[in-house]
Design a protein around this motif. Structure first.
Motif, PDB file in Angstrom:
ATOM      1  N   GLU A   8      38.371  44.752  36.774  1.00 17.25           N
ATOM      2  CA  GLU A   8      37.240  44.170  37.522  1.00 17.25           C
ATOM      3  C   GLU A   8      37.532  43.927  39.056  1.00 17.25           C
ATOM      4  O   GLU A   8      36.728  43.391  39.753  1.00 17.25           O
ATOM      5  CB  GLU A   8      36.890  43.016  37.057  1.00 17.25           C
ATOM      6  CG  GLU A   8      37.635  41.726  37.358  1.00 17.25           C
ATOM      7  CD  GLU A   8      38.894  41.537  36.573  1.00 17.25           C
ATOM      8  OE1 GLU A   8      39.381  40.576  36.536  1.00 17.25           O
ATOM      9  OE2 GLU A   8      39.375  42.752  35.625  1.00 17.25           O
ATOM     10  N   SER A  29      30.401  48.659  28.912  1.00 22.10           N
ATOM     11  CA  SER A  29      31.200  47.496  28.685  1.00 22.10           C
ATOM     12  C   SER A  29      32.383  47.601  29.746  1.00 22.10           C
ATOM     13  O   SER A  29      32.712  48.301  30.456  1.00 22.10           O
ATOM     14  CB  SER A  29      32.121  47.354  27.445  1.00 22.10           C
ATOM     15  OG  SER A  29      32.900  46.200  27.377  1.00 22.10           O
ATOM     16  N   ILE A  30      32.693  46.067  30.350  1.00 21.84           N
ATOM     17  CA  ILE A  30      33.987  46.238  31.271  1.00 21.84           C
ATOM     18  C   ILE A  30      34.865  45.576  30.632  1.00 21.84           C
ATOM     19  O   ILE A  30      34.625  43.964  30.205  1.00 21.84           O
ATOM     20  CB  ILE A  30      33.471  45.580  32.495  1.00 21.84           C
ATOM     21  CG1 ILE A  30      34.790  45.558  33.654  1.00 21.84           C
ATOM     22  CG2 ILE A  30      32.714  44.282  32.557  1.00 21.84           C
ATOM     23  CD1 ILE A  30      34.154  45.168  34.848  1.00 21.84           C
ATOM     24  N   THR A  38      35.475  39.047  35.638  1.00 21.79           N
ATOM     25  CA  THR A  38      34.965  39.961  34.942  1.00 21.79           C
ATOM     26  C   THR A  38      33.530  39.441  34.659  1.00 21.79           C
ATOM     27  O   THR A  38      32.942  40.555  34.680  1.00 21.79           O
ATOM     28  CB  THR A  38      35.887  40.031  33.649  1.00 21.79           C
ATOM     29  OG1 THR A  38      37.154  40.388  33.885  1.00 21.79           O
ATOM     30  CG2 THR A  38      35.184  41.150  32.615  1.00 21.79           C
ATOM     31  N   ARG A  39      33.148  38.471  34.271  1.00 19.80           N
ATOM     32  CA  ARG A  39      31.741  38.016  34.074  1.00 19.80           C
ATOM     33  C   ARG A  39      30.868  38.192  35.245  1.00 19.80           C
ATOM     34  O   ARG A  39      30.001  39.014  35.152  1.00 19.80           O
ATOM     35  CB  ARG A  39      31.507  36.556  33.720  1.00 19.80           C
ATOM     36  CG  ARG A  39      30.161  36.093  33.304  1.00 19.80           C
ATOM     37  CD  ARG A  39      30.301  34.512  33.229  1.00 19.80           C
ATOM     38  NE  ARG A  39      30.554  34.003  34.120  1.00 19.80           N
ATOM     39  CZ  ARG A  39      31.699  32.996  34.330  1.00 19.80           C
ATOM     40  NH1 ARG A  39      32.475  33.090  33.258  1.00 19.80           N
ATOM     41  NH2 ARG A  39      31.749  32.443  35.322  1.00 19.80           N
ATOM     42  N   ALA A  42      30.125  42.210  35.717  1.00 18.58           N
ATOM     43  CA  ALA A  42      29.323  42.539  34.656  1.00 18.58           C
ATOM     44  C   ALA A  42      27.734  42.245  35.084  1.00 18.58           C
ATOM     45  O   ALA A  42      26.951  42.882  35.027  1.00 18.58           O
ATOM     46  CB  ALA A  42      29.665  42.135  33.372  1.00 18.58           C
ATOM     47  N   TRP A  50      30.914  42.215  28.434  1.00 19.04           N
ATOM     48  CA  TRP A  50      32.064  42.031  28.957  1.00 19.04           C
ATOM     49  C   TRP A  50      32.975  41.436  28.114  1.00 19.04           C
ATOM     50  O   TRP A  50      32.702  40.758  27.204  1.00 19.04           O
ATOM     51  CB  TRP A  50      31.996  41.664  30.416  1.00 19.04           C
ATOM     52  CG  TRP A  50      31.578  40.008  30.567  1.00 19.04           C
ATOM     53  CD1 TRP A  50      30.446  39.533  30.293  1.00 19.04           C
ATOM     54  CD2 TRP A  50      32.512  38.819  30.275  1.00 19.04           C
ATOM     55  NE1 TRP A  50      30.177  37.956  29.935  1.00 19.04           N
ATOM     56  CE2 TRP A  50      31.716  37.861  29.890  1.00 19.04           C
ATOM     57  CE3 TRP A  50      33.885  38.643  30.341  1.00 19.04           C
ATOM     58  CZ2 TRP A  50      32.177  36.444  30.101  1.00 19.04           C
ATOM     59  CZ3 TRP A  50      34.413  37.395  30.056  1.00 19.04           C
ATOM     60  CH2 TRP A  50      33.504  36.520  30.238  1.00 19.04           C
TER      61      TRP A  50
END
Length: 314
Positions: A8, A29-30, A38-39, A42, A50
């Motif tokens: 990310e 998806s990540i 990360t959130r 996304a 995520w």
């Protein structure tokens, strides 16, 4: 085509921006390393799922491929995990931080037959593409490439100015770009190397300055200067000294030896090297062929980096 983004950080964002411009591609998806960032990534890019677990990301319905932009030390292990899960993979540069790990990636690719590509963006930048066409047509021959890779990075921060969980490396990351590009543009094997490095940073434990020399079988030279100490514009600047002209490439811009601009806007479908790299990866998957900058092609540069490391006494 459904894709998983792995990582990310700054380069993950570059790929997410580029993929927006490619038809029939969806990042579903990540898989990141830090929950909050990360959130946030996304949410910013509208990615529906995520996670911090790569296997969970790969298990999303219909996933065909993954792009790895995570910290360099885990590139190889993650690339192998992706291929062993039956999916194609692009690994941001460098594909590994050791020759042994790079060879392991190539071994798994041969066993699976999947598309596996290294992120050698310089091959795709319109400025370098413009010159590559002239080299291939026999209109130009490289006498010497003079390359400067300069950053001001005395703290362990990424391109977004955020703290890194790993330490970047002048040789295995930044020199990798130029070593691969020199071999690609000359179309020759690098047969001779020389290298020196400056003092190591007391906290980061890496050399902050490095000088590398390369020579091909025909005698073409590459002189590469790298620094994390340069207080000035960031990035890499290439001077191509040829038998029939001199050219300077700065990212996607190209000028001749007297700074006259050269229009490279029609070289390819985009001026964004990352986008062109991603387009090649997706096209190779759809067409069932080896991509430009496949892991096997990229292995040559990794072998040269290993030789340089030996010269440096590591």
């Amino acid at each position: 085509m459904k894709i998983v983004m792995v990582g990310e950080g700054a380069f993950g964002h570059k790929h997410l921006d580029a993929l927006k411009n490619i038809d029939d591609v969806e990042v579903v998806s990540i898989a990141g390393g830090v929950e909050e960032s990360t959130r946030e990534t996304a949410e910013k890019y509208g990615i529906p799922h995520w996670t911090l677990d790569l296997q969970e990301a790969l298990s999303q319905a219909g996933v065909e491929a993954a792009i790895i932009t995570s910290p360099t030390p885990i590139h190889a292990a993650q690339a192998i995990d992706v291929m062993e899960a039956g999916m194609h993979v692009m690994i941001e540069i460098p594909m590994a931080d050791s020759l042994a790990d790079a060879e392991s990636i190539c071994t798994v690719q041969r066993a699976t037959g999947l598309v596996a590509m290294a992120g050698h963006t310089r091959r795709f930048n319109p400025s370098h593409q413009y010159l590559n066409k002239k080299f291939r047509a026999g209109e130009l021959t490289i006498q010497q490439m003079d390359v400067q890779t300069y950053f001001f990075r005395r703290q362990n921060l990424n391109a977004l100015g955020q703290p890194r969980s790993w330490t970047d490396h002048l040789l295995w990351h930044h020199a990798c770009h130029t070593v691969d590009l020199f071999a690609y543009q000359t179309g020759e094997e690098i047969v001779q190397v020389q290298a020196m490095e400056g003092p190591k940073h007391p906290e980061l434990g890496i050399a902050m300055d490095m000088s590398i020399g390369l020579k091909t079988a025909s005698g073409a030279l590459c002189t590469l200067s790298l620094s994390f100490n340069n207080d000035g514009p960031l990035g890499t600047f290439f001077r191509y000294i040829c038998d029939n002209g001199t050219y300077m490439a700065r990212y996607d811009d190209l000028v001749d030896g007297r700074e006259n601009p050269i229009d490279v806007s029609t070289v390819d479908v985009s001026m964004n090297g990352i986008e062109l790299q991603d387009r090649e990866f997706i096209a190779a998957i759809r067409e069932g062929r080896e991509p430009n900058a496949s892991v096997h092609q990229a292995l040559a540069a990794m072998k040269v980096l290993d030789r340089i490391e030996q010269v440096l006494g590591h």
